[in-house]
Design a protein around this motif. Structure first.
Motif, PDB file in Angstrom:
ATOM      1  N   GLY A  24       7.737 -12.754 -26.634  1.00  0.00           N
ATOM      2  CA  GLY A  24       7.188 -11.439 -26.356  1.00  0.00           C
ATOM      3  C   GLY A  24       7.852 -10.685 -25.225  1.00  0.00           C
ATOM      4  O   GLY A  24       7.273  -9.731 -24.711  1.00  0.00           O
ATOM      5  N   ASP A  25       9.081 -11.061 -24.844  1.00  0.00           N
ATOM      6  CA  ASP A  25       9.707 -10.346 -23.742  1.00  0.00           C
ATOM      7  C   ASP A  25      10.322  -9.025 -24.193  1.00  0.00           C
ATOM      8  O   ASP A  25      10.494  -8.767 -25.371  1.00  0.00           O
ATOM      9  CB  ASP A  25      10.727 -11.212 -22.998  1.00  0.00           C
ATOM     10  N   SER A  26      10.636  -8.194 -23.219  1.00  0.00           N
ATOM     11  CA  SER A  26      11.176  -6.863 -23.458  1.00  0.00           C
ATOM     12  C   SER A  26      12.686  -6.884 -23.649  1.00  0.00           C
ATOM     13  O   SER A  26      13.366  -7.811 -23.213  1.00  0.00           O
ATOM     14  CB  SER A  26      10.843  -5.951 -22.269  1.00  0.00           C
ATOM     15  N   ILE A  27      13.204  -5.822 -24.252  1.00  0.00           N
ATOM     16  CA  ILE A  27      14.644  -5.697 -24.441  1.00  0.00           C
ATOM     17  C   ILE A  27      15.314  -5.404 -23.101  1.00  0.00           C
ATOM     18  O   ILE A  27      14.691  -4.877 -22.179  1.00  0.00           O
ATOM     19  CB  ILE A  27      15.010  -4.621 -25.486  1.00  0.00           C
ATOM     20  N   GLU A  28      16.594  -5.763 -23.009  1.00  0.00           N
ATOM     21  CA  GLU A  28      17.378  -5.477 -21.820  1.00  0.00           C
ATOM     22  C   GLU A  28      17.988  -4.082 -21.957  1.00  0.00           C
ATOM     23  O   GLU A  28      18.424  -3.699 -23.038  1.00  0.00           O
ATOM     24  CB  GLU A  28      18.515  -6.500 -21.672  1.00  0.00           C
ATOM     25  N   ASN A  29      18.042  -3.341 -20.892  1.00  0.00           N
ATOM     26  CA  ASN A  29      18.714  -2.051 -20.828  1.00  0.00           C
ATOM     27  C   ASN A  29      18.374  -1.110 -21.997  1.00  0.00           C
ATOM     28  O   ASN A  29      19.259  -0.710 -22.754  1.00  0.00           O
ATOM     29  CB  ASN A  29      20.233  -2.243 -20.774  1.00  0.00           C
ATOM     30  N   PRO A  30      17.112  -0.742 -22.150  1.00  0.00           N
ATOM     31  CA  PRO A  30      16.746   0.132 -23.273  1.00  0.00           C
ATOM     32  C   PRO A  30      17.509   1.453 -23.274  1.00  0.00           C
ATOM     33  O   PRO A  30      17.763   2.019 -24.340  1.00  0.00           O
ATOM     34  CB  PRO A  30      15.244   0.357 -23.097  1.00  0.00           C
ATOM     35  N   ALA A  56      13.647   3.100 -28.292  1.00  0.00           N
ATOM     36  CA  ALA A  56      14.928   3.407 -27.650  1.00  0.00           C
ATOM     37  C   ALA A  56      15.866   4.148 -28.600  1.00  0.00           C
ATOM     38  O   ALA A  56      16.722   4.921 -28.163  1.00  0.00           O
ATOM     39  CB  ALA A  56      15.588   2.125 -27.140  1.00  0.00           C
ATOM     40  N   LEU A  57      15.684   3.933 -29.904  1.00  0.00           N
ATOM     41  CA  LEU A  57      16.485   4.623 -30.917  1.00  0.00           C
ATOM     42  C   LEU A  57      15.888   5.987 -31.287  1.00  0.00           C
ATOM     43  O   LEU A  57      16.405   6.691 -32.153  1.00  0.00           O
ATOM     44  CB  LEU A  57      16.628   3.758 -32.172  1.00  0.00           C
ATOM     45  N   GLY A  58      14.769   6.328 -30.657  1.00  0.00           N
ATOM     46  CA  GLY A  58      14.132   7.610 -30.929  1.00  0.00           C
ATOM     47  C   GLY A  58      13.281   7.613 -32.184  1.00  0.00           C
ATOM     48  O   GLY A  58      12.963   8.682 -32.712  1.00  0.00           O
ATOM     49  N   LEU A  59      12.883   6.419 -32.647  1.00  0.00           N
ATOM     50  CA  LEU A  59      12.071   6.313 -33.862  1.00  0.00           C
ATOM     51  C   LEU A  59      10.601   6.161 -33.499  1.00  0.00           C
ATOM     52  O   LEU A  59      10.249   5.341 -32.653  1.00  0.00           O
ATOM     53  CB  LEU A  59      12.514   5.102 -34.692  1.00  0.00           C
ATOM     54  N   ASP A  60       9.754   6.913 -34.140  1.00  0.00           N
ATOM     55  CA  ASP A  60       8.308   6.785 -33.975  1.00  0.00           C
ATOM     56  C   ASP A  60       7.832   5.848 -35.092  1.00  0.00           C
ATOM     57  O   ASP A  60       7.225   6.280 -36.072  1.00  0.00           O
ATOM     58  CB  ASP A  60       7.642   8.159 -34.069  1.00  0.00           C
ATOM     59  N   ALA A  61       8.150   4.567 -34.929  1.00  0.00           N
ATOM     60  CA  ALA A  61       7.929   3.582 -35.994  1.00  0.00           C
ATOM     61  C   ALA A  61       6.500   3.065 -36.020  1.00  0.00           C
ATOM     62  O   ALA A  61       5.873   2.868 -34.980  1.00  0.00           O
ATOM     63  CB  ALA A  61       8.889   2.412 -35.817  1.00  0.00           C
TER      64      ALA A  61
END
Length: 182
Positions: A24-30, A56-61
């Motif tokens: 459950g960790d976060s991505i690096e350098n979003p 980070a890709l600008g998607l409202d997923a």
């Protein structure tokens, strides 16, 4: 009409660097996440790393539970090295037998069936879906599209931010290599 599904693997996380089952960790350098993607209906695996990559890709997923990663049971949060040292026979069995789940989680066979069910349902719609998903979801889709056996699951490498496209519809999928949407 043809359905197109573009699968995008999540950006790198500390767990991925350590070959750790997702914890459950976060991505690096979003802020450095960048991909040129075509327009489409955005969905994602519900994990933190997939939701953050989509954002980070600008998607409202929309988080899609059927695209959750492979349930590693009690191995969640442990590295492959730790599991291999503590349960070497169980790890070998899990990696070689798609019907084994010595960790108490999901088998590769069950996982592939779940992902295939989602893909076949998604294939009944026209247009393009952009799905930010766990690497194992990409593996399952590739196996299904090619009609490959589940035993080949671990032979598909999916690097961070890789985009993989399948086109077609229920019962007939084609794997499209190269730039997604081109």
């Amino acid at each position: 009409m043809t359905c197109r599904v573009v699968l995008v693997a999540p950006a790198i996380t500390p767990s991925m660097r350590r070959a750790r089952f997702d914890d459950g960790d976060s991505i690096e350098n979003p802020e450095s996440v960048a991909l040129s993607l075509p327009a489409g209906r955005p969905v994602s695996s519900p994990s933190v790393r997939c939701r953050e990559t989509a954002a980070a890709l600008g998607l409202d997923a929309v988080a899609e539970p059927a695209l959750s990663g492979l349930d590693a049971g009690r191995w969640r949060g442990r590295t492959l090295g730790e599991v291999g040292a503590a349960e070497p026979e169980a790890l070998v069995r899990w990696l070689s037998d798609p019907g084994a789940a010595p960790h108490g989680g999901e088998t590769v066979r069950e996982f592939c069936a779940r992902v295939t069910g989602w893909l076949e349902t998604a294939g009944r719609t026209t247009g393009r879906t952009i799905a930010v998903v766990e690497p194992e979801v990409v593996r399952a889709v590739v196996l299904h599209a090619l009609g490959a056996p589940e035993a080949a699951f671990w032979r598909v490498d999916v690097p961070p931010l890789a985009a993989t496209e399948v086109t077609g519809g229920p019962g007939r999928w084609n794997l499209r290599l190269g730039q997604a949407g081109a």
